[in-house]
Design a protein around this motif. Sequence first.
Motif, PDB file in Angstrom:
ATOM      1  N   LYS A 260       0.841  -1.423  -0.068  1.00  0.00           N
ATOM      2  CA  LYS A 260       0.050   0.031  -0.057  1.00  0.00           C
ATOM      3  C   LYS A 260       0.941   1.317  -0.127  1.00  0.00           C
ATOM      4  N   GLN A 261       1.889   1.252  -1.085  1.00  0.00           N
ATOM      5  CA  GLN A 261       2.684   2.437  -1.106  1.00  0.00           C
ATOM      6  C   GLN A 261       2.754   2.950  -2.475  1.00  0.00           C
ATOM      7  N   ALA A 262       3.029   4.316  -2.639  1.00  0.00           N
ATOM      8  CA  ALA A 262       3.026   4.736  -4.021  1.00  0.00           C
ATOM      9  C   ALA A 262       4.476   5.791  -4.163  1.00  0.00           C
ATOM     10  N   ALA A 263       4.854   5.931  -5.320  1.00  0.00           N
ATOM     11  CA  ALA A 263       5.853   7.166  -5.565  1.00  0.00           C
ATOM     12  C   ALA A 263       6.035   7.287  -7.023  1.00  0.00           C
ATOM     13  N   ASN A 264       6.197   8.574  -7.394  1.00  0.00           N
ATOM     14  CA  ASN A 264       6.426   9.091  -8.604  1.00  0.00           C
ATOM     15  C   ASN A 264       7.989   8.848  -9.042  1.00  0.00           C
ATOM     16  N   LEU A 265       7.967   7.879 -10.159  1.00  0.00           N
ATOM     17  CA  LEU A 265       9.539   7.407 -10.408  1.00  0.00           C
ATOM     18  C   LEU A 265      10.251   8.362 -11.469  1.00  0.00           C
ATOM     19  N   SER A 266       9.171   9.241 -11.951  1.00  0.00           N
ATOM     20  CA  SER A 266       9.669  10.303 -13.157  1.00  0.00           C
ATOM     21  C   SER A 266      10.295  11.608 -12.624  1.00  0.00           C
ATOM     22  N   SER A 267      10.685  12.207 -13.339  1.00  0.00           N
ATOM     23  CA  SER A 267      11.400  13.628 -12.919  1.00  0.00           C
ATOM     24  C   SER A 267      10.394  14.790 -13.379  1.00  0.00           C
ATOM     25  N   TRP A 268       9.557  14.664 -13.819  1.00  0.00           N
ATOM     26  CA  TRP A 268       8.382  15.572 -14.377  1.00  0.00           C
ATOM     27  C   TRP A 268       9.043  16.151 -15.699  1.00  0.00           C
ATOM     28  N   SER A 269      10.190  16.713 -15.672  1.00  0.00           N
ATOM     29  CA  SER A 269      10.951  17.466 -16.815  1.00  0.00           C
ATOM     30  C   SER A 269      11.815  16.469 -17.529  1.00  0.00           C
ATOM     31  N   PRO A 270      12.307  16.605 -18.478  1.00  0.00           N
ATOM     32  CA  PRO A 270      13.167  15.614 -19.238  1.00  0.00           C
ATOM     33  C   PRO A 270      14.599  15.838 -18.536  1.00  0.00           C
ATOM     34  N   LEU A 271      15.301  14.892 -18.205  1.00  0.00           N
ATOM     35  CA  LEU A 271      16.773  15.010 -17.769  1.00  0.00           C
ATOM     36  C   LEU A 271      17.666  15.112 -18.949  1.00  0.00           C
ATOM     37  N   GLY A 272      17.489  14.849 -20.137  1.00  0.00           N
ATOM     38  CA  GLY A 272      18.402  14.896 -21.358  1.00  0.00           C
ATOM     39  C   GLY A 272      17.409  14.384 -22.350  1.00  0.00           C
TER      40      GLY A 272
END
Length: 404
Positions: A260-272
Motif C-alpha cells: 500500500k505504497q506509491a511514488a512518482n519515479l519520473s522527473s517531471w521534466s526531461p533530464l536529457g
Amino acid sequence: MDRYCHALAYDWLLLTKVVPSSQPSFKSLRDDLRIMATSVTSAESKGSLSSDLFYDILRRLDGATLASAACACEAFCSISKEEKLWENVCSSMWPSTNRDDVRSLISSIGGFKKFYADCFPLIVNKEVPECRWNEYLEYPEELTEAEYYGDMDEIEIVAPSDFVSIVDVRYKDKTICSKVLWGIPNANGFPHWFYSCPFRIDLFTYSTRDDEHAGEVTLSVSDGLPPITSMEKERKDGKLWQELRDGIRLSWIVVNTKIKQAANLSSWSPLGGQRHWPTDKDFLLRFGSVLPAKDILPCQAVECIVLMKFRVSYTEEGGVPTTLKLTELSMQVGDMEGAHLNGRNSLLVLKEALSCKRSKNYEEALESCQLYSKVQSELREEKMRNESSSLHSDVDVNAILTSK
C-alpha cells in the motif's frame, strides 16, 4: 470583522471570476490565506461565515496551496481533511485518477490526501557511493537452480501483479496521454523467464486493462507546436526540438498494492534527450530518478530510466500541419555499468523505492540525478583506463615472447 469578511468575500469572488479582475497567483493567495486566518476563529464564533464558504475557497486551490492553507488555522485545517478536496487536486494533476478502478485503488491504499503526499514530491537519493572499478563486485545475472524451480526465499519474492503503473503526459499544461497498467506484461504467465530477463515496461506495446483508452497520441500545431517547413530547417535551428523539450512533462507513478505504497519515479521534466535518433525524424527524451539498491546490488544505487520517443509525422511542406506522434514510452532500471537489471532485482528495487526520501524541490531531485551521472561517468572512465592499461601490458608481453 466586517472589513475581514469583505476581504474574504472579495477574494472568493475573484476566484470564481465574478469580479472582473486578474486572478491572483497561488503564491499570493497562500499569503492572503495566512493573513485572513488570523480572523477566522473569531469570525466563526460569531457565526458570520459558514464553513461552506471556506470549503468553496479551498476547493479551488492546487495541492501545495491547500497544504499551506491547512496550516493557517484550525478551521482551514479541519476542512482540508475532506477527501473530496484532495480527490479534486489529484484529478487535476493526474487525469488517470479519474478512472473508477484507479479511484478504488487509491482509496484502498490510504486515500487521495496520502496519495498526493506520496506522489507529488520527487524521489531524492544522494547516497551514491563513489565506486572504484576494481572494487566493483559482479552480481549473478542468472537464477540458480533452486531459484528457478521455485525454492527462493519468500521474503525476497516480489510479485509482478503487485504493481500498478499510473502514467500521465502533459504538453504545455494540456494532457495528451493517460494510461494505467495493472501488473507487468508477460510476467505472470512466465515468472521464471521474467525474473531472469532484462526488466522493461513498454506502454505502447502492451494494452492496458481495457482498450477504451488505447489509441495514437499525437501533438500538432493546434497543441502549441511551432510549425516547421522541413526537417532540413529543423536540423539547423532545432526550434521544434526546443519547444518539445521545454513543454513536455511526464508523471509515472508506481503503486504496490500489497504494501500500500506509491511514488512518482519520473522527473517531471526531461533530464536529457537526443535529436534525430535513430533517424532524422525521431526525438528521444529521457526522464527518471535515482533509486536505492542497498542490500540488493553491490552498486547500492541504480537509475530508473524512462524513455519517451516522438516521431515527426508531417511537416508544413506536405500541406498538413506539423505533427508529432508518440511512438515509445518505456521504463527500465540500469546499474552503474549501464546494464539493465533483470526482473527479480528490478522489482526488489522498485519496492524499496516506494519508501525512500522525497522532495518537493525539483532542483534537489535534479541534483541527485546529476550526482549519479557524475559517479557513473567516473566509473566508466576508470574502466576504460584499466582496460587500456591491461591491453598495453598484453601487447608488451607478446612482444617480449616474440623477440625470444
